[in-house]
Motif scaffolding. Structure first.
Motif, PDB file in Angstrom:
ATOM      1  N   SER A  72       0.846  -1.194   0.000  1.00 35.43           N
ATOM      2  CA  SER A  72       0.000   0.000   0.000  1.00 35.43           C
ATOM      3  C   SER A  72       0.881   1.243   0.000  1.00 35.43           C
ATOM      4  CB  SER A  72      -0.913  -0.002   1.225  1.00 35.43           C
ATOM      5  OG  SER A  72      -1.841   1.040   1.125  1.00 35.43           O
ATOM      6  N   SER A  76      -1.262   7.034  -0.031  1.00 35.64           N
ATOM      7  CA  SER A  76      -2.559   6.588  -0.537  1.00 35.64           C
ATOM      8  C   SER A  76      -3.688   7.553  -0.190  1.00 35.64           C
ATOM      9  CB  SER A  76      -2.897   5.209   0.039  1.00 35.64           C
ATOM     10  OG  SER A  76      -4.211   4.843  -0.315  1.00 35.64           O
ATOM     11  N   HIS A  78      -6.628   6.687   0.019  1.00 33.31           N
ATOM     12  CA  HIS A  78      -7.551   5.964   0.905  1.00 33.31           C
ATOM     13  C   HIS A  78      -7.468   6.563   2.320  1.00 33.31           C
ATOM     14  CE1 HIS A  78      -8.898   2.555  -1.589  1.00 33.31           C
ATOM     15  NE2 HIS A  78      -7.674   2.535  -2.112  1.00 33.31           N
ATOM     16  N   ALA A  83     -10.418   7.888  -2.060  1.00 33.29           N
ATOM     17  CA  ALA A  83     -10.215   6.780  -2.990  1.00 33.29           C
ATOM     18  C   ALA A  83     -11.070   5.596  -2.579  1.00 33.29           C
ATOM     19  CB  ALA A  83      -8.741   6.372  -3.018  1.00 33.29           C
ATOM     20  N   ASP A  85     -11.780   1.204  -3.790  1.00 34.12           N
ATOM     21  CA  ASP A  85     -11.564   0.032  -4.622  1.00 34.12           C
ATOM     22  C   ASP A  85     -12.920  -0.642  -4.784  1.00 34.12           C
ATOM     23  OD1 ASP A  85      -8.840   0.540  -4.613  1.00 34.12           O
ATOM     24  OD2 ASP A  85      -8.434  -0.847  -2.974  1.00 34.12           O
ATOM     25  N   GLU A 114      -6.438  -2.647 -12.031  1.00 28.06           N
ATOM     26  CA  GLU A 114      -5.597  -3.396 -11.099  1.00 28.06           C
ATOM     27  C   GLU A 114      -5.434  -4.847 -11.562  1.00 28.06           C
ATOM     28  OE1 GLU A 114      -3.899  -2.284  -8.562  1.00 28.06           O
ATOM     29  OE2 GLU A 114      -4.899  -0.510  -7.786  1.00 28.06           O
ATOM     30  N   HIS A 124      -9.505   0.597  -8.899  1.00 29.41           N
ATOM     31  CA  HIS A 124      -9.177   1.654  -7.933  1.00 29.41           C
ATOM     32  C   HIS A 124      -9.482   2.987  -8.598  1.00 29.41           C
ATOM     33  CE1 HIS A 124      -6.814   4.047  -5.020  1.00 29.41           C
ATOM     34  NE2 HIS A 124      -6.542   4.769  -6.098  1.00 29.41           N
ATOM     35  N   SER A 126      -9.674   7.351  -7.550  1.00 28.45           N
ATOM     36  CA  SER A 126      -9.567   8.426  -6.556  1.00 28.45           C
ATOM     37  C   SER A 126     -10.232   9.679  -7.109  1.00 28.45           C
ATOM     38  CB  SER A 126      -8.101   8.702  -6.196  1.00 28.45           C
ATOM     39  OG  SER A 126      -7.374   9.129  -7.325  1.00 28.45           O
TER      40      SER A 126
END
Length: 188
Positions: A72, A76, A78, A83, A85, A114, A124, A126
């Motif tokens: 990761s 990120s 996330h 973001a 997935d 991915e 993924h 964002s």
């Protein structure tokens, strides 16, 4: 708490890894605001377009959770709630359909295919309000180093098939049939 019409905060912060290793994956107020924007600008349009449940496999990750995950990124999105997935395995919608819809119809910062050949293993995406680059990349594992690397996404070419009986074969599309003179209409 609802982040959008069809996405709850509980779904956005759910993490089996966090449960297993005892990490608190609770977002701050700022992260919740980012999650709401990402849900409204990315998740909900996908949900509305396909009119089916959309499975978020990862959305918000606290810094502790992000650090606990192998491979990761330390930066990120996330971790900021910007973001998500999506993994549609075992549904009537493919990850490729999700990927193509986002690429062609939505605003986004980065969209990642991915892994996977004909369809990504997961998608993924964002979203950064006012800072979106519409960057489309593909993740792959380097054969030499074994590391995950990224390259610009190359669209897959559709394979044309012809079905004869129970057999499928590739069809050449380069040949043009000529029309005989007797089948042409002559006008004077």
């Amino acid at each position: 708490m609802k982040l959008s019409k069809n996405l709850t905060l509980a779904e956005a912060v759910r993490s089996e890894t966090a449960k297993r290793v005892g990490i608190d994956n609770k977002p701050t107020k700022e992260h919740i605001e980012n999650l709401k924007v990402t849900a409204e600008k990315v998740f909900q349009p996908i949900r509305d377009h396909f009119d089916k449940p959309v499975y978020v496999s990862s959305m918000y990750r606290s810094e502790s959770l992000n650090n606990a995950l192998k491979n990761s990124s330390k930066t990120s999105l996330h971790m900021t709630g910007q973001a998500m997935d999506i993994d549609m395995d075992h549904t009537s919608i493919s990850n490729k359909q999700i990927f193509d819809f986002i690429k062609d119809e939505l605003d986004f910062d980065t969209l990642l295919w991915e892994h996977g050949e004909d369809s990504p293993s997961w998608v993924h995406v964002s979203y950064r309000e006012g800072k979106n680059r519409k960057q489309v990349l593909e993740a792959y594992k380097d054969d030499v180093t074994g590391l995950v690397k990224y390259k610009h996404y190359e669209p897959r070419k559709e394979k044309q098939k012809e079905v004869q009986g129970n057999k499928t074969r590739s069809v050449s599309t380069g040949k043009v049939r000529s029309v005989s003179d007797s089948s042409r209409k002559h006008t004077k």
